[in-house]
Enzyme design. Sequence first.
Site, PDB file in Angstrom:
ATOM      1  CB  SER B 163      -0.934  -0.066   1.214  1.00 47.35           C
ATOM      2  OG  SER B 163      -1.916   0.906   1.165  1.00 47.35           O
ATOM      3  NE  ARG B 233      -8.412   1.325  11.292  1.00 48.74           N
ATOM      4  CZ  ARG B 233      -7.344   0.937  10.621  1.00 48.74           C
ATOM      5  NH1 ARG B 233      -6.820   1.732   9.723  1.00 48.74           N
ATOM      6  NH2 ARG B 233      -6.808  -0.239  10.847  1.00 48.74           N
ATOM      7  CG  ASP B 330      -6.465  -3.823  -3.087  1.00 49.52           C
ATOM      8  OD1 ASP B 330      -7.250  -2.893  -2.805  1.00 49.52           O
ATOM      9  OD2 ASP B 330      -5.234  -3.768  -2.894  1.00 49.52           O
ATOM     10  CG  HIS B 363      -5.783  -2.239   0.454  1.00 52.43           C
ATOM     11  ND1 HIS B 363      -4.868  -2.268  -0.576  1.00 52.43           N
ATOM     12  CD2 HIS B 363      -5.259  -1.399   1.390  1.00 52.43           C
ATOM     13  CE1 HIS B 363      -3.848  -1.480  -0.268  1.00 52.43           C
ATOM     14  NE2 HIS B 363      -4.056  -0.951   0.915  1.00 52.43           N
ATOM     15  CG  ASP B 364      -7.273  -5.200   5.804  1.00 49.56           C
ATOM     16  OD1 ASP B 364      -6.451  -4.276   5.712  1.00 49.56           O
ATOM     17  OD2 ASP B 364      -8.111  -5.279   6.718  1.00 49.56           O
TER      18      ASP B 364
END
Lengths: 198, 390
Positions: B163, B233, B330, B363-364
């Site tokens: 990232s 968040r 992602d 994405h994680d």
Amino acid sequence: MSIRIDLDIIQQWVAPQSHVLDLACGDGALLKSLKEHKNVEGYGLEIDQEKITAAIANGVNVIEANLDTGLSQFADNSFDTVVMTQALQAMRYPHLVLDEMLRIGKQCIVTFPNFGHWQARIFLLTHGRMPVTKELSYQWYDTPNIHFCTVKDFEVLCAEKNILINQREFVAERFLDKQIKGICPNLFSNTAIYLLSK
Amino acid sequence: MPNAIPENSVGPDNSVGLVTPETLHFDQPLELACGRTLSNYQLVVETYGELNEDKSNAILICHALSGHHHAAGYHSVEDSKPGWWDNHIGPGKPFDTNRFFIVCPNNLGGCHGSTGPNSINPETNKPWGVDFPSLRARDWVQSQARLADHLGIQTWAAVVGGSLGGMQAMRWALEYPDRLRHAVVIASAMKLSAQNIAFNEIARNAIKSDPDFHDGHFLENSTLPRNGLALARMIGHVTYLSDEQMGNKFGRELRSGSFQQGQDTPVEFQVESYLRHQGDAFSNSFDANTYLLMTKVLDYFDLAREYDNDPVKAFSNALCKFLVVSFSTDWRFAPERSEEIVKALIDAKKNVSYAAIESNLGHDAFLLPNERYEQVLYAYMERIATEVSV
């Protein structure tokens, strides 16, 4: 398949220090060999996950890509040589892949298994079933090889598309075949290797 | 009666065990891309493994938006979780601490010990807060180069990041081409899309509209904009996950209440509770000004801006080899973004390999276990190990 002979012939047709794109590069053996012997830097495209990992471990540049769709990203004449060994028969549209290879590369090298070999013909004649060989042991309904052709088929396609055949070599496995393959390559060779350009 | 705990006795056998961060002070002023200068600064760093004699086995790990220096192992025997990339760093893992010397700093502007908005501004003797200089990825890269100097490392065997960390690895390749052999760029992009920036701006607005934000001077007012940061968040977290994964994990499960006819109890979906928990936990451990700063670093990053917006021209400066990795679901940094990097590298005739990993984790995924991802990293790191003879 006489893969070593394959690679030796291809190696002779690739200029030292040239820029090579290897379609369906497998574990990267050809690129690794070209790098070692001809100081060639290039890229391999591959879709099989395990082969990609093997190619990475072999220290070659491997790009995960689908050859039926992933070639448009490459610019015209951006490589000296585009190679495809033993994969044309697995393409969904082999003729379009050939077009793309000739667009991207100044010259192209293609190898494929020749289904005009006498053994395939005898298999079909005697069994009445699609030829299954030791090397290509898939059944017709479950095989990556969806577009088999013969030497003659391929040359007809090249003629129709005005593709120049600069060189051709034939690899035979049996002793007798090796002696007489020149008489009729379509009957006696197991593998065909072509150097093409537009 | 507690005894001294041997390092390898904490965590599983393939853990680096107990680790202690180190704080390094730098007195040489750092000129920043924004034109301002940090007269001195500190970086908090963790290292794993041993630097070999010819100092060829060092790997720099660059963290992402909310990451920090604690990438592997445990800080104490009470820790329930190891560092954020413990899956990949340790003895026998892809970043094998038996062979490599792994360095992971907390970036400048961070809130885990390196100089950042929570630090004291020497000119005012108050916390910098929102007045902390705005940073760019190149500032981090420069500070990491100073860190390398301090550790006696001339050339990294690899600079690695996912990232925002991948952006640093690419910037390294352009800023210090002769100081890294390999750049490993995972789930990254050469620049953010308008949608990426939009999500970041919503997150920033959430923070700024919290009454406890006090225009960024909340520390002086002895408050924390917890609600705003939690909301930021929550927004960010949604963009890190895939639709499929959220569906699998939560579906439409209820945590409380019911839809039964005649009942009017408040309904809470599991996913609501999960997000709130994520937001609350984050707001207790992260600094709001750092979040603003880091999201801006992301937004401003544009690898090719100063190379006539031509990524091929940008990468033509690189000397290292590249591994690029993407994940199928992602959508924050989609595989197409990685493929743009790969195309630019190929057009620049640079060495690059690319793996597009199948994953339903969004994405994680770059932080999580995945067999093929690990195999690709193993294979690539094996190749680096051979090159640097470790």
